[in-house]
Design an enzyme around this catalytic site. Structure first.
Site, PDB file in Angstrom:
ATOM      1  CE  LYS A   1      32.666  44.127  39.443  1.00  0.00           C
ATOM      2  NZ  LYS A   1      33.242  44.165  38.076  1.00  0.00           N
TER       3      LYS A   1
ATOM      4  CB  VAL B   1      35.216  42.354  41.450  1.00  0.00           C
ATOM      5  CG1 VAL B   1      35.740  42.156  40.025  1.00  0.00           C
ATOM      6  CG2 VAL B   1      34.727  41.036  42.030  1.00  0.00           C
TER       7      VAL B   1
END
Length: 333
Positions: free
Chosen positions: A202, A245
Site C-alpha cells: 500500500k 485503500v
C-alpha cells in the site's frame, strides 16, 4: 453471503440481513492472477476509523453499526488499525479486540487487513501473529521510522523479510511518508516483492511515477500495488495498480467503488469526471483536516464518526464549515 451470525451484539439481526458483493478475480486492469495465487487484493478497502465514546473509549456498538451500514457497499474487504484507525493511540488489548470485532462481522470471503507494524522487528512479529490469531487475513506492516536515519534499504529488507518469514498470514508493505517521514525505498520494494509471503504494497505517497515503476518492475512477481488514497486512484489504475485503500471510502464508499468499476470497464471519461469530484473531498479528509475531518464527514453521511482520542482535537466551527463547503461544492451534500 450473509454476514456472520456469530456477532453477539443487538445489531446482529440487522447485520445478518445484509449481503456483501461477491469478490472479483483480477490483478490490476489487465494482468490475470498467476496460477496458485491465493489472495486477490483487487478492489476498494476502506481503512476503518475507530469509533470512540464521548469518554474516548473504543465504542464497539458504534463500530458494529458502521459495519452494518458498509455491508451494502461492494468493498473487497476492510483495513483495521491503519493510520485512520488511530492505531498508535490504541492499547495492545484494544487492537486485538477491534480486529476480533470486525472479523466477527465479516463473511469469510471478505478480506480483513490489519495493521501490525511496530518499531522493532521482534514486536512486529509478535503482533502479526496475534493479529492472525484474532482473525486477520493479511498483515499491513508500516515502515518502522523512529530511527529513520538508520532505516536503510538493507535494514528494511531485513526487517520485512524476518516478519514475512515468521508471519502465518501474508504481509502487505505499507509506505506512508506523510506520517513516518520515510518512503520505503524502491530497491527495497523490488527485493521484497520476491518473497513468497509478501503479497504487495500500500503506497500512500501519491507519487504516480513511483507507483507505475513498482507495477512495471514487479510484473513477473505475484505482487499487487494498492493506491493509498482516492485522490490518485484513477491514475494508479491506469498504470496497473490492483486496488485502493482509501480513507474517503469511509464517507463516500459507493462512489469510490463506482470509480473502481468504471476503471475496470474502461469507461475512462466517466471515471475521469468522477475522479475530479473526489479529489477535493479526499484532500479535505486526509491532508487538510485529517482524522477529525474524516470523522466529521462520516456523520453527514449516516455513519458514526465521534471524537478522536487526545491529543487529536476536533475541528473548529470555521473548519467544519470549510469541510462542508468542500463536499457541497463537489455535489456530495
Amino acid at each position: 453471503m450473509a454476514l456472520s451470525t456469530r456477532l453477539t451484539s443487538p445489531l446482529r439481526p440487522a447485520l445478518g440481513a445484509l449481503h456483501w458483493a461477491a469478490p472479483r478475480q483480477r490483478r490490476g486492469l489487465s494482468a490475470p492472477l498467476r496460477p496458485g495465487h491465493t489472495l486477490d487484493l483487487g478492489g476498494i478497502f476502506p481503512p476503518l476509523a475507530t469509533p470512540f465514546s464521548p469518554t474516548q473509549e473504543v465504542d464497539y456498538t458504534q463500530l458494529e453499526g458502521n459495519l452494518c451500514r458498509y455491508a451494502s457497499i461492494p468493498f473487497r474487504g476492510l483495513v483495521v488499525l491503519g493510520s485512520n484507525g488511530e492505531y498508535p493511540y490504541l492499547a495492545p488489548r484494544e487492537r486485538l479486540e477491534v480486529v476480533s470485532c470486525v472479523r466477527r462481522a465479516l463473511p469469510k470471503d471478505r478480506l480483513l487487513l490489519a495493521g501490525s507494524g511496530c518499531e522493532s522487528t521482534q514486536a512486529t512479529i509478535k503482533l502479526t501473529v496475534s493479529m492472525a490469531d484474532a482473525g486477520a487475513d493479511v498483515a499491513l506492516v508500516v515502515t518502522p521510522c523512529y530511527y529513520r536515519g538508520a532505516m536503510t534499504s538493507t535494514a528494511l529488507v531485513q526487517h520485512y523479510t524476518e516478519v514475512a518469514d515468521a508471519s502465518p498470514i501474508p504481509v502487505v508493505l505499507y509506505s506512508v511518508p506523510a506520517n513516518t517521514g520515510l518512503d520505503l525505498p524502491l530497491e527495497a520494494v523490488f527485493a521484497l516483492a520476491q518473497h513468497p509471503n509478501i503479497l504487495g504494497i500500500k503506497d500512500s505517497g501519491g507519487d504516480i511515477t513511483r507507483i507505475g515503476l513498482m507495477v512495471h518492475k514487479t510484473r513477473q512477481e505475484d505482487f499487487q500495488v494498492l493506491a493509498g488514497s482516492a485522490g490518485f486512484l484513477l491514475a494508479s489504475y491506469a498504470l496497473g495498480a490492483s486496488g485502493g485503500v482509501c480513507a474517503l471510502a469511509n464517507v463516500l464508499g459507493a462512489p469510490v467503488c463506482k470509480l473502481d468499476r468504471l476503471c475496470r470497464e474502461g469507461r475512462w471519461q466517466e471515471a475521469r469526471d468522477l475522479q475530479h469530484r473526489l479529489i477535493e473531498p479526499n484532500t479535505a479528509v486526509t491532508r487538510r483536516f485529517g482524522i477529525p475531518g474524516l470523522k466529521k464527514a462520516m456523520e453527514w453521511f449516516g455513519y458514526y464518526g465521534g471524537p478522536c482520542r487526545a491529543p487529536l482535537a476536533p475541528l473548529s466551527p470555521p473548519q467544519v464549515e470549510e469541510l462542508r463547503g468542500t463536499f457541497s461544492a463537489n455535489g456530495w451534500l
